[in-house]
Motif scaffolding. Structure first.
Motif, mmCIF file in Angstrom:
data_model
loop_
_atom_site.group_PDB
_atom_site.id
_atom_site.type_symbol
_atom_site.label_atom_id
_atom_site.label_comp_id
_atom_site.label_asym_id
_atom_site.label_seq_id
_atom_site.Cartn_x
_atom_site.Cartn_y
_atom_site.Cartn_z
ATOM 1 N N THR A 1 0.827 -1.208 0.000
ATOM 2 C CA THR A 1 0.000 0.000 0.000
ATOM 3 C C THR A 1 0.864 1.261 0.000
ATOM 4 O OG1 THR A 1 -1.772 -1.149 1.182
ATOM 5 C CG2 THR A 1 -1.787 1.263 1.250
ATOM 6 N N LEU A 2 1.873 1.305 0.880
ATOM 7 C CA LEU A 2 2.767 2.464 0.922
ATOM 8 C C LEU A 2 3.502 2.634 -0.394
ATOM 9 C CD1 LEU A 2 4.284 2.091 4.504
ATOM 10 C CD2 LEU A 2 2.735 3.894 3.707
ATOM 11 N N ARG A 3 3.965 1.524 -0.951
ATOM 12 C CA ARG A 3 4.708 1.579 -2.210
ATOM 13 C C ARG A 3 3.841 2.130 -3.333
ATOM 14 N NH1 ARG A 3 7.433 -3.680 -5.266
ATOM 15 N NH2 ARG A 3 7.412 -2.806 -7.368
ATOM 16 N N LEU A 4 2.632 1.614 -3.473
ATOM 17 C CA LEU A 4 1.762 2.044 -4.560
ATOM 18 C C LEU A 4 1.295 3.483 -4.374
ATOM 19 C CD1 LEU A 4 -0.415 -1.164 -5.096
ATOM 20 C CD2 LEU A 4 1.481 -0.356 -6.520
ATOM 21 N N LEU A 5 0.934 3.857 -3.137
ATOM 22 C CA LEU A 5 0.465 5.223 -2.878
ATOM 23 C C LEU A 5 1.559 6.248 -3.138
ATOM 24 C CD1 LEU A 5 -1.738 4.944 0.345
ATOM 25 C CD2 LEU A 5 -2.470 5.685 -1.926
ATOM 26 N N ALA A 6 2.752 6.008 -2.598
ATOM 27 C CA ALA A 6 3.844 6.957 -2.797
ATOM 28 C C ALA A 6 4.208 7.072 -4.273
ATOM 29 C CB ALA A 6 5.064 6.522 -1.980
ATOM 30 N N ALA A 7 4.249 5.945 -4.968
ATOM 31 C CA ALA A 7 4.577 5.975 -6.391
ATOM 32 C C ALA A 7 3.505 6.712 -7.181
ATOM 33 C CB ALA A 7 4.733 4.546 -6.910
ATOM 34 N N ALA A 8 2.234 6.488 -6.829
ATOM 35 C CA ALA A 8 1.144 7.161 -7.544
ATOM 36 C C ALA A 8 1.215 8.671 -7.356
ATOM 37 C CB ALA A 8 -0.200 6.619 -7.055
ATOM 38 N N VAL A 9 1.481 9.117 -6.124
ATOM 39 C CA VAL A 9 1.565 10.557 -5.859
ATOM 40 C C VAL A 9 2.697 11.190 -6.671
ATOM 41 C CG1 VAL A 9 2.113 12.275 -4.099
ATOM 42 C CG2 VAL A 9 0.512 10.433 -3.571
#
Length: 313
Positions: free
Chosen positions: A62-70
């Protein structure tokens, strides 16, 4: 890029200024992009293993995908209008494959070591290379790489947790689908716009799972910082490089190059996690590298034959 019809094996895009030989100076750029992406993602994966005790596998994803998306949304600022229904269908499928691939892989490394997990995962791209290739020689390179994968596993996976093995194999299947839809997304969306949209879709789909699993641990500053570093190394940089490479590499050649991932993962495991290599594992890495070099040389020769004029009578 203008939208084109989707096929099983993407064809290289010819630059507007005229045909360019694959073997000319700078023409191995796509290969370099793939290798750089592989190094980044595996060192990011090793860092993610150290983050598991803090947030668990779903929390790390979740952290990986959210940070990458932002990051990608801020940098790319993709347009939401002007896309066809087929464009949106492609990017949504890309996002689903991306999220599933990440989720399954991190569930695998939570149960089995990083090296065997990557070794099992790479079976997906190897299978794609055989199915997508139109040349018998590529099946030979895939078989050689598969032998290296088998040796890297120690001759079998019987001692590994079966659930972890299943997650790794599932991640490999999603990786193969990711390769296909990454290429299609790259042709339908300019620059990395499609990647940014797909990453946002993957993050939104995975967010409820991460919240249910990790809860308030996702808000810990140190965890967020480490998760952001994992996102940059394992998502933003490698996915951007791979998307750009797939605009000029056939899926079969790209998939065989992915067989380098176990070797890169073993190196990252040694440097970051203190995992050493046995003689059999070193031999396996040599086989995998030989297969990848053979695949690249085959593609170079094919490109030269395609553009060189026939000799005069």
């Amino acid at each position: 890029m203008t939208a084109t019809s989707s096929t099983a094996t993407p064809t290289p895009v010819t630059p507007a200024r005229g045909p360019r030989r694959f073997g000319s100076p700078g023409s191995l750029g796509p290969v370099g992009l793939v290798l750089a992406g592989g190094i980044s993602v595996q060192f990011g994966g090793a860092l993610a293993v150290t983050l598991m005790p803090r947030a668990g596998a779903p929390g790390v994803v979740t952290l990986r995908l959210l940070a990458a998306a932002v990051v990608l949304l801020l940098v790319c600022r993709p347009r939401l209008r002007g896309h066809s229904r087929a464009d949106w269908g492609t990017v949504i499928a890309f996002g689903i494959a991306m999220g599933a691939m990440n989720g399954l892989f991190y569930e695998a490394v939570a149960r089995i070591p990083l090296g065997p997990a990557v070794t099992l995962e790479v079976l997906g791209p190897l299978s794609l290379s055989v199915l997508a290739s139109r040349r018998a020689i590529n099946a030979l390179w895939a078989g050689l790489a598969l032998l290296g994968v088998f040796l890297l596993s120690g001759g079998g996976f019987g001692s590994l947790d079966p659930t972890g093995v299943g997650f790794a194999l599932g991640a490999g299947a999603m990786w193969a689908i990711y390769i296909l839809f990454s290429a299609r997304t790259g042709r339908r969306f300019p620059q990395a716009d499609g990647l940014a949209l797909a990453m946002a879709i993957a993050a939104l789909l995975f967010l409820p799972i991460g919240i249910a699993s990790a809860g308030s641990r996702l808000l810990n500053p140190a965890t967020v910082a480490l998760g952001s570093a994992v996102a940059l190394l394992s998502s933003v940089l490698p996915y951007t490089l791979e998307l750009l490479a797939l605009r000029r590499l056939p899926a079969s050649t790209f998939a065989i190059l992915m067989s380098l991932e176990p070797a890169i993962a073993a190196t990252a495991g040694f440097l970051i996690l203190g995992q050493s290599l046995s003689a059999a594992e070193a031999a396996a890495i040599a086989l995998v590298i030989a297969a990848s070099i053979g695949a690249v040389r085959t593609q170079v020769g094919r490109g030269r034959a395609r553009v060189e004029p026939a000799p005069e009578a």
